[in-house]
Scaffold this active site. Structure first.
Site, PDB file in Angstrom:
ATOM      1  N   LYS A 159      -2.607   9.224  -2.662  1.00  0.00           N
ATOM      2  CA  LYS A 159      -2.347   9.013  -1.277  1.00  0.00           C
ATOM      3  C   LYS A 159      -2.930   9.925  -0.291  1.00  0.00           C
ATOM      4  CE  LYS A 159       2.081   7.524   0.966  1.00  0.00           C
ATOM      5  NZ  LYS A 159       1.786   6.292   1.361  1.00  0.00           N
TER       6      LYS A 159
HETATM    7  N1  PPE Z   1       1.006   0.766  -1.326  1.00  0.00           N
HETATM    8  C1  PPE Z   1       0.691   1.599  -0.497  1.00  0.00           C
HETATM    9  C2  PPE Z   1      -0.748   1.704   0.151  1.00  0.00           C
HETATM   10  C3  PPE Z   1       1.656   2.549   0.435  1.00  0.00           C
HETATM   11  O1  PPE Z   1       1.121   3.255   1.320  1.00  0.00           O
HETATM   12  C4  PPE Z   1       2.844   2.710  -0.029  1.00  0.00           C
HETATM   13  C5  PPE Z   1       3.632   3.467   0.624  1.00  0.00           C
HETATM   14  C6  PPE Z   1       3.018   1.881  -1.270  1.00  0.00           C
HETATM   15  C7  PPE Z   1       2.292   1.282  -1.790  1.00  0.00           C
HETATM   16  C8  PPE Z   1       4.583   1.988  -1.852  1.00  0.00           C
HETATM   17  O2  PPE Z   1       4.734   3.243  -2.351  1.00  0.00           O
HETATM   18  P1  PPE Z   1       6.160   4.121  -2.340  1.00  0.00           P
HETATM   19  O3  PPE Z   1       6.552   4.455  -1.122  1.00  0.00           O
HETATM   20  O4  PPE Z   1       5.843   5.207  -3.221  1.00  0.00           O
HETATM   21  O5  PPE Z   1       7.282   2.959  -2.972  1.00  0.00           O
HETATM   22  N2  PPE Z   1       3.421   3.648   2.115  1.00  0.00           N
HETATM   23  C9  PPE Z   1       4.265   4.467   2.937  1.00  0.00           C
HETATM   24  C10 PPE Z   1       3.645   4.665   4.156  1.00  0.00           C
HETATM   25  C11 PPE Z   1       3.920   3.721   5.231  1.00  0.00           C
HETATM   26  C12 PPE Z   1       3.218   4.136   6.825  1.00  0.00           C
HETATM   27  O6  PPE Z   1       3.302   3.191   7.452  1.00  0.00           O
HETATM   28  O7  PPE Z   1       3.002   5.241   6.838  1.00  0.00           O
HETATM   29  C13 PPE Z   1       5.664   4.465   2.892  1.00  0.00           C
HETATM   30  O8  PPE Z   1       6.364   3.363   2.514  1.00  0.00           O
HETATM   31  O9  PPE Z   1       6.358   5.493   3.220  1.00  0.00           O
END
Ligand code: PPE
Length: 307
Positions: A159
């Protein structure tokens, strides 16, 4: 809406007032996207705020830092403790938590290795990510014209701040089209994920989600949804998903910390199933939100802030 301010931000081990958590304009991160971050939620429960998946998120933060060769000068236990203390200091009942580790100010030039590694934990109150009605009613989305990064061009599993220029293009295009979000294909043309969410497709009672090799972020909510689905007796398959499988699906939903479990009601203007939240999505939401309300925690995903 501007971020609702909390009182303090944890910055390199100190609690500083929200408005004083600043960096120099020549910090490396501003020029080259050299940051790694997390998004975590703490939920209000009868026993006070509880953080969902704290250790898993901190593990992923340290993994992202390892990829970017950033040495975080705290142990994972210390980082977890700092997150809990930030929530206590800010007196949140529930909140979104944004840990951020970045290359700061020292020298410029692409090579990051001579810039200091700085760490931040910010918290604020954040409601439903894709709009107030999204969780029940679902959202309208389209396949993006943008692709996810090729596996040898970027590090989707980590990330990393700079990688979110791709997500920004996707979400801006979606909003231009009047849609909540875009679904992004990988370089081979298979379904990858949303700009900030993982995706699930349900067809004939089987639950499918793209594999880690499809340029996705290995979502923690994705993991939770897979586990809850298996607990309910569903078969969950990680496999490549061609675009038209979205149209064939009975149900499609997004998962993410911010988006939680959000049903998708149309893709490319085509209704998914009945065109409203499907029954399996609803069952998974019921299980998920029972945990976030603190009613049960069969897998030990909650960390209580006040203990
Ligand atoms: N893919 C991406 C690209 C992504 O950024 C997230 C989280 C996910 C999948 C889901 O991952 P998880 O949160 O571990 O289930 N995105 C974060 C950021 C959003 C933002 O606008 O900043 C979040 O959901 O917190």
């Amino acid at each position: 809406m501007p971020i609702p301010k909390a009182e303090f931000i944890w910055f390199n081990g100190q609690f500083v007032p929200w408005d004083e958590a600043k960096v120099h304009v020549l910090a490396h991160v501003l020029h080259y996207g050299s940051s790694v971050f997390e998004g975590i939620r703490a939920y209000s429960t009868p026993k006070g705020p509880a953080i969902l998946g704290l250790r898993l998120h901190v593990d992923r933060l340290y993994f992202s830092a390892k990829v970017m060769r950033m040495e975080i000068p705290y142990t994972k236990d210390e980082f977890c403790e700092a997150i809990k203390e930030t929530i206590r200091r800010n007196k949140h009942k529930e909140c979104y938590i944004r840990p951020l580790v970045f290359r700061g100010y020292e020298v410029l030039g692409v090579n990051p290795l001579n810039c200091p590694v700085e760490s931040v934990i910010a918290t604020w109150e954040w409601g439903a990510y894709l709009g107030p009605e999204a969780i029940e009613k679902g959202v309208d989305v389209a396949v993006s014209s943008w692709r996810r990064m090729a596996p040898d061009a970027a590090m989707a599993l980590a990330k990393i701040g700079g990688q979110y220029t791709n997500s920004q293009m996707v979400v801006m295009e979606a909003r231009d089209r009047g849609l909540a979000e875009g679904i992004v294909l990988d370089v081979y043309g298979y379904v990858s994920e949303g700009s900030g969410e993982n995706i699930f497709v349900i067809l004939d009672g089987v639950i499918y989600t793209p594999p880690l090799s499809a340029s996705i972020l290995g979502g923690i909510t994705r993991r939770f949804a897979m586990t809850l689905a298996q607990d309910l007796g569903y078969t969950v398959k990680e496999q490549n998903i061609p675009r038209e499988m979205l149209y064939a699906a009975d149900e499609v939903f997004f998962t993410g910390t911010a988006a939680e479990i959000t049903p998708i009601k149309t893709v490319d203007n085509i209704p998914i199933g009945s065109g409203s939240r499907g029954p399996i999505t609803k069952r998974l939401q019921d299980e998920f939100f029972a945990i976030t309300r603190g009613e049960k925690d069969p897998h030990g995903w909650l960390t209580y802030v006040n203990t």
